[in-house]
Write a protein that holds these residues in place. Structure first.
Motif, PDB file in Angstrom:
ATOM      1  N   PHE A  55      43.690  65.506  34.384  1.00  0.00           N
ATOM      2  CA  PHE A  55      44.149  65.455  35.822  1.00  0.00           C
ATOM      3  C   PHE A  55      45.794  65.310  35.904  1.00  0.00           C
ATOM      4  CE2 PHE A  55      39.806  63.908  35.759  1.00  0.00           C
ATOM      5  CZ  PHE A  55      39.232  64.714  36.461  1.00  0.00           C
ATOM      6  N   ALA A  56      46.218  66.153  36.548  1.00  0.00           N
ATOM      7  CA  ALA A  56      47.769  66.051  36.563  1.00  0.00           C
ATOM      8  C   ALA A  56      48.168  65.007  37.691  1.00  0.00           C
ATOM      9  CB  ALA A  56      48.314  67.558  37.078  1.00  0.00           C
ATOM     10  N   CYS A  57      49.153  64.260  37.424  1.00  0.00           N
ATOM     11  CA  CYS A  57      49.497  63.298  38.149  1.00  0.00           C
ATOM     12  C   CYS A  57      50.998  63.102  38.422  1.00  0.00           C
ATOM     13  CB  CYS A  57      48.953  61.761  37.674  1.00  0.00           C
ATOM     14  SG  CYS A  57      49.302  61.318  36.340  1.00  0.00           S
ATOM     15  N   SER A  58      51.569  62.041  39.016  1.00  0.00           N
ATOM     16  CA  SER A  58      52.865  61.952  39.519  1.00  0.00           C
ATOM     17  C   SER A  58      53.746  61.529  38.642  1.00  0.00           C
ATOM     18  CB  SER A  58      52.885  60.976  40.901  1.00  0.00           C
ATOM     19  OG  SER A  58      52.180  59.942  40.630  1.00  0.00           O
ATOM     20  N   SER A  59      53.385  60.881  37.469  1.00  0.00           N
ATOM     21  CA  SER A  59      54.257  60.326  36.357  1.00  0.00           C
ATOM     22  C   SER A  59      53.421  59.726  35.172  1.00  0.00           C
ATOM     23  CB  SER A  59      55.089  59.184  36.965  1.00  0.00           C
ATOM     24  OG  SER A  59      54.433  58.006  37.057  1.00  0.00           O
ATOM     25  N   GLY A  60      53.960  59.504  34.010  1.00  0.00           N
ATOM     26  CA  GLY A  60      53.510  59.019  33.035  1.00  0.00           C
ATOM     27  C   GLY A  60      52.876  57.318  33.470  1.00  0.00           C
ATOM     28  N   SER A 181      53.095  61.937  29.727  1.00  0.00           N
ATOM     29  CA  SER A 181      54.273  62.046  30.755  1.00  0.00           C
ATOM     30  C   SER A 181      55.103  63.320  30.612  1.00  0.00           C
ATOM     31  CB  SER A 181      55.389  60.839  30.439  1.00  0.00           C
ATOM     32  OG  SER A 181      56.543  61.137  31.102  1.00  0.00           O
ATOM     33  N   PHE A 182      55.349  63.969  31.692  1.00  0.00           N
ATOM     34  CA  PHE A 182      56.196  65.169  31.769  1.00  0.00           C
ATOM     35  C   PHE A 182      57.428  64.951  32.195  1.00  0.00           C
ATOM     36  CE2 PHE A 182      51.503  66.795  32.451  1.00  0.00           C
ATOM     37  CZ  PHE A 182      51.253  67.036  31.306  1.00  0.00           C
ATOM     38  N   PHE A 183      58.050  63.595  31.964  1.00  0.00           N
ATOM     39  CA  PHE A 183      59.656  63.415  32.269  1.00  0.00           C
ATOM     40  C   PHE A 183      60.290  64.422  31.567  1.00  0.00           C
ATOM     41  CE2 PHE A 183      63.526  61.063  31.428  1.00  0.00           C
ATOM     42  CZ  PHE A 183      63.650  60.691  32.895  1.00  0.00           C
ATOM     43  N   PRO A 184      61.333  65.097  32.176  1.00  0.00           N
ATOM     44  CA  PRO A 184      62.286  66.063  31.483  1.00  0.00           C
ATOM     45  C   PRO A 184      62.433  66.145  29.990  1.00  0.00           C
ATOM     46  CG  PRO A 184      63.089  65.377  33.909  1.00  0.00           C
ATOM     47  CD  PRO A 184      61.956  64.314  33.603  1.00  0.00           C
ATOM     48  N   SER A 185      62.700  64.858  29.578  1.00  0.00           N
ATOM     49  CA  SER A 185      62.808  64.819  28.230  1.00  0.00           C
ATOM     50  C   SER A 185      61.838  64.723  27.142  1.00  0.00           C
ATOM     51  CB  SER A 185      63.765  63.296  27.992  1.00  0.00           C
ATOM     52  OG  SER A 185      62.888  62.430  28.294  1.00  0.00           O
ATOM     53  N   LYS A 186      60.512  64.645  27.926  1.00  0.00           N
ATOM     54  CA  LYS A 186      59.455  64.786  26.806  1.00  0.00           C
ATOM     55  C   LYS A 186      59.316  65.980  26.044  1.00  0.00           C
ATOM     56  CE  LYS A 186      58.408  60.654  28.634  1.00  0.00           C
ATOM     57  NZ  LYS A 186      58.420  59.326  27.609  1.00  0.00           N
ATOM     58  N   GLY A 194      56.527  63.532  36.326  1.00  0.00           N
ATOM     59  CA  GLY A 194      55.123  64.337  36.207  1.00  0.00           C
ATOM     60  C   GLY A 194      54.292  63.704  35.169  1.00  0.00           C
ATOM     61  N   GLY A 195      52.925  63.703  35.136  1.00  0.00           N
ATOM     62  CA  GLY A 195      52.106  63.098  33.971  1.00  0.00           C
ATOM     63  C   GLY A 195      50.769  63.631  34.306  1.00  0.00           C
ATOM     64  N   ALA A 196      49.810  63.319  33.113  1.00  0.00           N
ATOM     65  CA  ALA A 196      48.506  63.564  33.229  1.00  0.00           C
ATOM     66  C   ALA A 196      47.679  62.591  32.465  1.00  0.00           C
ATOM     67  CB  ALA A 196      48.141  65.110  32.557  1.00  0.00           C
ATOM     68  N   ARG A 230      49.537  62.336  43.199  1.00  0.00           N
ATOM     69  CA  ARG A 230      49.287  63.496  42.937  1.00  0.00           C
ATOM     70  C   ARG A 230      50.743  64.144  42.350  1.00  0.00           C
ATOM     71  NH1 ARG A 230      47.436  63.090  48.969  1.00  0.00           N
ATOM     72  NH2 ARG A 230      49.854  63.338  49.359  1.00  0.00           N
ATOM     73  N   LEU A 231      50.432  65.403  41.598  1.00  0.00           N
ATOM     74  CA  LEU A 231      51.517  66.037  41.199  1.00  0.00           C
ATOM     75  C   LEU A 231      52.053  67.047  41.960  1.00  0.00           C
ATOM     76  CD1 LEU A 231      53.519  66.589  38.619  1.00  0.00           C
ATOM     77  CD2 LEU A 231      52.060  68.368  37.891  1.00  0.00           C
ATOM     78  N   ASP A 232      53.365  67.232  42.261  1.00  0.00           N
ATOM     79  CA  ASP A 232      53.894  68.395  42.975  1.00  0.00           C
ATOM     80  C   ASP A 232      53.409  69.799  42.508  1.00  0.00           C
ATOM     81  OD1 ASP A 232      54.929  66.610  44.711  1.00  0.00           O
ATOM     82  OD2 ASP A 232      57.031  66.776  44.013  1.00  0.00           O
ATOM     83  N   ALA A 233      53.205  70.687  43.329  1.00  0.00           N
ATOM     84  CA  ALA A 233      52.897  72.068  42.855  1.00  0.00           C
ATOM     85  C   ALA A 233      54.077  72.803  42.382  1.00  0.00           C
ATOM     86  CB  ALA A 233      52.428  72.711  44.166  1.00  0.00           C
TER      87      ALA A 233
END
Length: 363
Positions: A55-60, A181-186, A194-196, A230-233
């Motif tokens: 599930f994609a989400c808003s941050s780590g 986490s999908f923070f830009p530096s990850k 972003g995260g999941a 929620r994660l932005d599209a």
């Protein structure tokens, strides 16, 4: 020589046409919340890790919070974790009025030491939250075995290790719940937060999906108190493009990290220890030095950027002082906190840039 700490600019220039096309598609569709891009990303993430649900989400940070909420963490519950990590790990526990219980780290890997966990388990313990620090997983089999013995949940804080493997399995799919986490530096980063969150249990999956969208099942029907997680599209669209290139980037990260260690042999620094049954995504390439401040100054003077992850262990942070820990309680975390420093790391780091960095360290 100009050396970025993390080369996001070259990465963007490399995938620019693909990224711009997908971003424009989202803008044209005007479907900015949820939608097909998010669904596609979740399918990609589940397939990649082998987890049944992603599930994609808003941050780590929110992925950790959602995991704790999904297992119904209550005030007074205890969550065993490490003091040598970013504050989000303990912060999410504290936000729910639960108690972070710290265990010191293994000096070789900088991850939680499984041998020290069992002594910290009490009737109030609800879960163990190991952190896969710097891109290398903790010893998940040992941790899972302890959890099974004591009927506890294991939540892997894999915010730095998406893409890494442990005994042939992917990080994020090594325990009850995985968080990243999908923070830009990850290792896999978007262009914002972003995260999941990942799991294999049907009931847990349904609850996580609901919790990240205000506890909704159907629209305006709320089964749980949830969050807007929620994660932005737009971020999902960017991540879908990057996932097309991710395996190649993982391979390159391992090459760059291994080359650093080889080049630094004989230098007066301690390089990362990667265990034989796993790999690292080198979210950071971190070395240990006795004269850190002098080293950082010399490298910065030479044009080499550095960072420190993490100078103050969590048990010594003012925000967590109410836990009652003191200096000396976790000596390995404290020692490494005074010695650790991170070097420029990216799949796009060139050999000439790396040679320049290593020569500056040796000098």
């Amino acid at each position: 020589m100009q050396i970025p700490f993390i080369d996001l600019k070259t990465q963007y220039e490399t995938y620019k046409e693909e990224i711009n096309k997908e971003v424009l598609n989202v803008l044209s569709s005007t479907q900015f919340i949820m939608g097909p891009q998010v669904t596609k990303l979740e399918e990609n993430l589940a397939k990649y890790t082998g987890a049944k649900y992603a599930f994609a989400c808003s941050s780590g940070t929110d992925s950790l919070l959602l995991a704790l909420m999904a297992i119904d963490v209550q005030p007074g519950d205890e969550i065993i974790t490490t003091p040598f990590t970013f504050i989000a790990t303990a912060e999410t526990i504290a936000l729910l009025k639960a108690k972070p219980v710290f265990v010191d780290i293994d000096e070789a890997t900088y991850n939680i030491d499984p041998k020290l966990i069992e002594a910290k388990i009490t009737p109030k313990t609800k879960a163990i939250m190991p952190v896969s620090l710097y891109g290398q997983t903790a010893d998940m089999d040992a941790i899972n075995a302890i959890a099974k013995k004591h009927n506890l949940v294991v939540i892997e804080d894999a915010c730095q290790s998406f893409g890494a493997e442990y005994k042939g399995k992917k990080s994020c799919n090594l325990s009850t719940i995985g968080c990243t986490s999908f923070f830009p530096s990850k290792p896999l980063g978007c262009y914002g937060d972003g995260g999941a969150v990942f799991c294999n249990d049907d009931a847990l999956g349904a609850k996580l999906k609901s919790l990240l969208n205000h506890g909704q099942g159907k629209r305006y029907e709320h089964k749980y108190i949830g969050i807007n997680g929620r994660l932005d599209a737009l971020q999902a669209a960017i991540l879908n493009v990057k996932m097309n290139h991710f395996e190649a980037e993982c391979k390159k990260r391992i090459e760059v990290g291994s080359r650093y260690s080889k080049l630094l042999e004989g230098a007066n620094v301690i390089t990362p220890t990667i265990m034989s049954d796993r790999n690292s995504m080198y979210a950071q390439y971190s070395i240990r030095v006795k004269n850190r401040e002098a080293m950082i100054q010399k490298l910065n003077d030479a044009g080499v950027p550095t960072a420190v992850h993490y100078p103050i262990p969590l048990h010594l942070q003012e925000a967590l002082s109410y836990l009652g820990y003191k200096k000396g309680d976790f000596p390995i975390s404290e020692q490494i906190g005074t010695e650790i420093m991170s070097l420029p790391m990216s799949p796009f780091l060139t050999e000439s840039q790396q040679d320049f960095i290593v020569n500056a360290i040796k000098a």
